[in-house]
Design a protein around this motif. Structure first.
Motif, mmCIF file in Angstrom:
data_model
loop_
_atom_site.group_PDB
_atom_site.id
_atom_site.type_symbol
_atom_site.label_atom_id
_atom_site.label_comp_id
_atom_site.label_asym_id
_atom_site.label_seq_id
_atom_site.Cartn_x
_atom_site.Cartn_y
_atom_site.Cartn_z
ATOM 1 N N GLU A 1 0.989 -0.847 -0.086
ATOM 2 C CA GLU A 1 0.107 0.044 -0.101
ATOM 3 C C GLU A 1 0.656 1.149 -0.165
ATOM 4 O O GLU A 1 0.563 2.531 -0.489
ATOM 5 N N ARG A 2 1.908 1.066 0.770
ATOM 6 C CA ARG A 2 2.787 2.761 0.765
ATOM 7 C C ARG A 2 3.932 2.222 -0.603
ATOM 8 O O ARG A 2 5.025 3.606 -0.503
ATOM 9 N N LEU A 3 4.079 1.437 -1.130
ATOM 10 C CA LEU A 3 5.431 1.849 -2.103
ATOM 11 C C LEU A 3 5.364 2.867 -3.260
ATOM 12 O O LEU A 3 5.429 3.008 -3.766
ATOM 13 N N PRO A 4 3.560 2.913 -3.632
ATOM 14 C CA PRO A 4 3.514 4.055 -4.442
ATOM 15 C C PRO A 4 3.766 5.615 -4.287
ATOM 16 O O PRO A 4 4.565 6.235 -5.249
ATOM 17 N N ARG A 5 3.449 5.265 -3.114
ATOM 18 C CA ARG A 5 4.446 6.785 -2.454
ATOM 19 C C ARG A 5 5.980 7.172 -1.986
ATOM 20 O O ARG A 5 6.436 8.364 -1.509
ATOM 21 N N VAL A 6 5.996 5.867 -2.340
ATOM 22 C CA VAL A 6 7.843 6.153 -1.761
ATOM 23 C C VAL A 6 8.514 5.776 -3.211
ATOM 24 O O VAL A 6 9.977 5.714 -3.403
ATOM 25 N N SER A 7 8.003 5.181 -4.294
ATOM 26 C CA SER A 7 8.830 4.255 -5.358
ATOM 27 C C SER A 7 9.730 5.380 -5.848
ATOM 28 O O SER A 7 10.772 4.634 -6.323
ATOM 29 N N ARG A 8 8.573 6.164 -6.074
ATOM 30 C CA ARG A 8 9.522 7.539 -7.165
ATOM 31 C C ARG A 8 11.160 7.980 -6.759
ATOM 32 O O ARG A 8 11.866 8.086 -6.563
ATOM 33 N N TRP A 9 10.611 8.075 -5.030
ATOM 34 C CA TRP A 9 12.396 8.149 -4.347
ATOM 35 C C TRP A 9 12.923 7.442 -4.579
ATOM 36 O O TRP A 9 14.069 7.401 -5.098
ATOM 37 N N ALA A 10 12.729 6.037 -4.349
ATOM 38 C CA ALA A 10 13.498 5.150 -4.078
ATOM 39 C C ALA A 10 13.948 4.736 -5.852
ATOM 40 O O ALA A 10 15.494 4.850 -6.172
ATOM 41 N N GLU A 11 13.713 5.142 -6.259
ATOM 42 C CA GLU A 11 13.781 4.966 -7.880
ATOM 43 C C GLU A 11 14.690 6.196 -7.996
ATOM 44 O O GLU A 11 15.862 5.952 -9.540
ATOM 45 N N GLY A 12 14.468 7.097 -7.879
ATOM 46 C CA GLY A 12 14.980 8.324 -8.198
ATOM 47 C C GLY A 12 16.580 8.991 -7.240
ATOM 48 O O GLY A 12 17.536 7.869 -7.509
ATOM 49 N N ARG A 13 16.604 9.222 -6.775
ATOM 50 C CA ARG A 13 17.844 9.304 -5.415
ATOM 51 C C ARG A 13 18.013 8.011 -4.913
ATOM 52 O O ARG A 13 19.495 7.975 -4.574
ATOM 53 N N GLY A 14 16.790 7.493 -4.395
ATOM 54 C CA GLY A 14 17.292 6.572 -4.285
ATOM 55 C C GLY A 14 18.029 5.430 -4.728
ATOM 56 O O GLY A 14 19.201 4.872 -4.560
ATOM 57 N N GLY A 15 18.077 5.510 -6.237
ATOM 58 C CA GLY A 15 18.201 4.646 -7.513
ATOM 59 C C GLY A 15 20.306 4.682 -7.360
ATOM 60 O O GLY A 15 20.532 4.373 -7.800
ATOM 61 N N ARG A 16 20.040 6.550 -7.117
ATOM 62 C CA ARG A 16 21.858 6.871 -8.048
ATOM 63 C C ARG A 16 22.575 5.924 -5.744
ATOM 64 O O ARG A 16 23.875 6.453 -6.245
ATOM 65 N N GLU A 17 21.576 5.969 -5.227
ATOM 66 C CA GLU A 17 22.479 6.073 -3.841
ATOM 67 C C GLU A 17 22.730 4.602 -3.372
ATOM 68 O O GLU A 17 22.792 4.298 -1.917
ATOM 69 N N ARG A 18 22.463 3.872 -4.326
ATOM 70 C CA ARG A 18 22.236 2.018 -3.764
ATOM 71 C C ARG A 18 21.133 2.042 -2.580
ATOM 72 O O ARG A 18 21.393 1.091 -1.610
ATOM 73 N N VAL A 19 19.709 2.788 -2.925
ATOM 74 C CA VAL A 19 18.937 2.436 -1.571
ATOM 75 C C VAL A 19 18.170 0.900 -1.911
ATOM 76 O O VAL A 19 18.240 0.841 -2.895
ATOM 77 N N ARG A 20 18.562 0.035 -1.630
ATOM 78 C CA ARG A 20 17.407 -1.324 -1.781
ATOM 79 C C ARG A 20 15.668 -1.232 -0.660
ATOM 80 O O ARG A 20 16.569 -0.582 -0.241
ATOM 81 N N THR A 21 14.771 -1.747 -1.778
ATOM 82 C CA THR A 21 13.469 -1.885 -0.983
ATOM 83 C C THR A 21 13.306 -3.234 -0.884
ATOM 84 O O THR A 21 13.640 -4.377 -1.743
ATOM 85 N N LEU A 22 12.592 -3.510 0.311
ATOM 86 C CA LEU A 22 12.468 -4.704 0.489
ATOM 87 C C LEU A 22 10.524 -4.590 0.569
ATOM 88 O O LEU A 22 9.761 -3.794 1.234
ATOM 89 N N VAL A 23 9.607 -5.326 0.243
ATOM 90 C CA VAL A 23 7.941 -4.976 -0.078
ATOM 91 C C VAL A 23 7.491 -6.062 0.415
ATOM 92 O O VAL A 23 7.845 -7.281 0.176
ATOM 93 N N PHE A 24 6.728 -5.495 1.168
ATOM 94 C CA PHE A 24 5.309 -6.984 2.371
ATOM 95 C C PHE A 24 4.140 -6.886 1.270
ATOM 96 O O PHE A 24 3.985 -5.534 1.869
ATOM 97 N N HIS A 25 3.825 -7.942 1.402
ATOM 98 C CA HIS A 25 2.036 -7.869 1.688
ATOM 99 C C HIS A 25 2.046 -7.413 -0.300
ATOM 100 O O HIS A 25 1.166 -5.888 0.408
#
Length: 559
Positions: free
Chosen positions: A135-159
């Protein structure tokens, strides 16, 4: 009687640390020390949700496996931030405690935030891993793929059954945890940072309050002391009897939840979770799981009591009703006592994000006698009442509540100016709350400093007027705030939610207040409605959202 618990050599004895704060002489010094013994509870149920139950053994194995994955697969290192953005899934707890076992700093974020609010906090804390539900993934995915993607941030998705982006994994697809596997071998020190908890932001941008492991360990001991003191007050031996079964309605990201969580985990208790609040469903869960303890904000507790009263429900398994997260109206304990006598003990208290949970508590006979009080402090919590210049005021005078103790945070994340403004050099925290201390040590919080209304030179404490409004039989909820006045400076206004079909009008409510309080405290403007008042997810009324409707109401009356 609490001196029995705090005497030298007793379970809650205290010593003074080098920085001047009191700390528990015994007990854990880190959250890792606190959680590791819970594996001994084995097959006892820990987290009960609609879709599955985790025993303590299953929980600890899953947390250990995820902690090892953080270090071995994701390449994280102690001190990295791990953001948790989920509703109250059982896996929230697995994610949080995995971070602690790996020496990471857990950052619980408000699950109801918008994408903009999430982005602000993510930029602020700069995490290396996101632990997020579908449920929260759409609200953080843009950050994760933008800045987070540049800084090698991992994302673990539940449910989540849908697609995930690059650098993301589904938790349900990870290898099953090995029940015999140990957590990673990392050193976690008491002075290391354990959590960053963002303030509610009701008055501005949220700030990240940073708690060390020693502070969180103190927060874990505080509810255990309160439970022991409560047992002594009832003439019982602390620690005897079955472990509690708690209906947890606080969102896990809020510090009030940790007070109940720590208390349950220390003795092998069970947490029964709800997907969303519903009073009727809460009653069903209480009966289905033989719930003994209820934990929630006052608003949900009142709704539970109303539903139980309407259905003539005896709540036969319930022995404790604890509220927090917002000020409890004094009539809550009266309603509970009128219906169930003294069998169900009510508990109220006081705590903030900056105190890592509850640090004052009122319960038992004291709560019934003094329902407007938040009780007395824990052994490691010192308090004083100060004037605007910071000078200590004598007993019985109203001033700002200042706190110092083991469970207080060390400051705000990367915000030295805010930290210096809130904390004195010798560790006293300015709460921003107006309070008074009685000669027996009881504390009553009368208002927020910014909520106090100055009407023609007279101080009006909003909480006092709200308490009187709550005492009206037709009132469900009430909020009092100041509005500008050309001569008096400010006037008192109130927004009141009444029962559907009650027919109670503003004049009746003003008369009701006038019979209890001085004339200058009677609201000049009363907006009556049947709709719920706006609250944040932790139960605090958002008064800033009431100012425009009140202003429109005043303009309509004047036209």
């Amino acid at each position: 009687m609490s001196h029995i618990l705090t005497a030298p050599g007793a379970p809650f004895a205290v010593v003074r640390a080098e920085n001047g704060s009191l700390v528990y002489a015994e007990g854990p010094r880190t959250l890792r020390e606190f959680v590791e013994p819970t594996w001994t509870f084995g097959d006892q149920p820990f987290l009960v949700a609609e879709d599955r139950t985790y025993t303590y053994g299953e929980f600890f194995a899953a947390a250990s496996a995820l902690a090892n994955r953080f270090l071995d697969t994701y390449g994280l290192r102690p001190g990295d931030r791990a953001v948790i953005a989920m509703r109250n899934h059982p896996e929230w707890q697995i994610a949080f405690w995995a971070a602690q076992l790996a020496g990471l700093i857990a950052v619980p974020l408000n699950a109801w935030w918008t994408e903009e609010e999430f982005t602000y906090a993510l930029d602020d804390c700069a995490p290396r891993v996101l632990l997020v539900d579908g449920e929260r993934l759409p609200r953080v995915s843009r950050w994760a793929e933008g800045r987070g993607g540049r800084e090698r941030v991992r994302t673990l998705v539940f449910h989540h059954d849908g697609e995930v982006g690059a650098g993301m994994e589904r938790y349900e697809e990870l290898p099953p945890p090995d029940p015999a596997a140990a957590p990673p071998d990392v050193e976690v020190r008491p002075e290391d940072d354990a959590t960053i908890s963002y303030t509610s932001g009701t008055t501005g941008r949220p700030k990240g309050a940073v708690a060390t492991h020693l502070a969180q360990a103190g927060a874990a001991m505080n509810p255990r002391f309160q439970a022991a003191a409560s047992a002594l007050g009832r003439g019982q031996i602390p620690g005897q009897g079955p472990a509690p079964i708690t209906l947890m309605t606080f969102p896990f990201f809020h510090v009030a939840a940790f007070t109940s969580l720590y208390s349950a985990m220390a003795v092998g208790g069970t947490l029964v979770l709800m997907r969303k609040w519903d009073a009727r469903r809460a009653l069903e869960l209480i009966h289905e799981h033989r719930v003994t303890h209820y934990a929630g904000v006052p608003a949900t507790a009142l709704q539970l009591l109303e539903e139980a009263t309407a259905g003539n429900d005896p709540l036969e398994s319930l022995t404790m009703l604890a509220t927090g997260g917002a000020a409890a109206p004094p009539d809550l304990v009266a309603r509970l006592t009128a219906r169930y006598g003294e069998r169900i003990e009510a508990r109220n208290g006081y705590g903030l994000t900056e105190t890592s949970g509850g640090v004052l508590a009122n319960f038992g006979a004291d709560y019934r006698r003094f329902p407007a009080s938040v009780g007395r402090p824990t052994p490691v919590t010192e308090l004083r009442i100060a004037d605007p210049a910071g000078q200590t005021l004598p007993e019985g005078e109203v001033g700002e509540l200042l706190l110092r103790g083991q469970s207080l945070v060390r400051g705000y994340w990367r915000d030295e100016a805010a930290s210096a403004q809130a904390f004195s050099r010798d560790g006293w925290f300015r709460t921003g709350d107006l309070a008074v201390v009685r000669d027996d040590g009881r504390v009553s919080v009368v208002d927020r400093i910014k909520d106090m209304i100055v009407r023609g030179g007279e101080n009006v404490y909003c909480v006092e007027v709200e308490d009187v409004l709550h005492a009206h039989p037709d009132v469900i909820d009430a909020a009092v705030l100041g509005v500008p006045h050309p001569v008096l400076g400010e006037e008192v206004a109130a927004v009141v939610r009444v029962r559907p079909g009650a027919g109670t009008d503003a004049g009746e409510l003003r008369a009701h207040v006038g019979r209890r309080l001085a004339a200058f405290k009677v609201p000049a403007h009363v907006l009556v409605q049947e709709e719920p008042l706006p609250r944040n997810p932790t139960g605090k009324i958002l008064k800033r959202e009431l100012r425009d409707p009140v202003a429109e109401h005043i303009r309509a009356r004047e036209e």
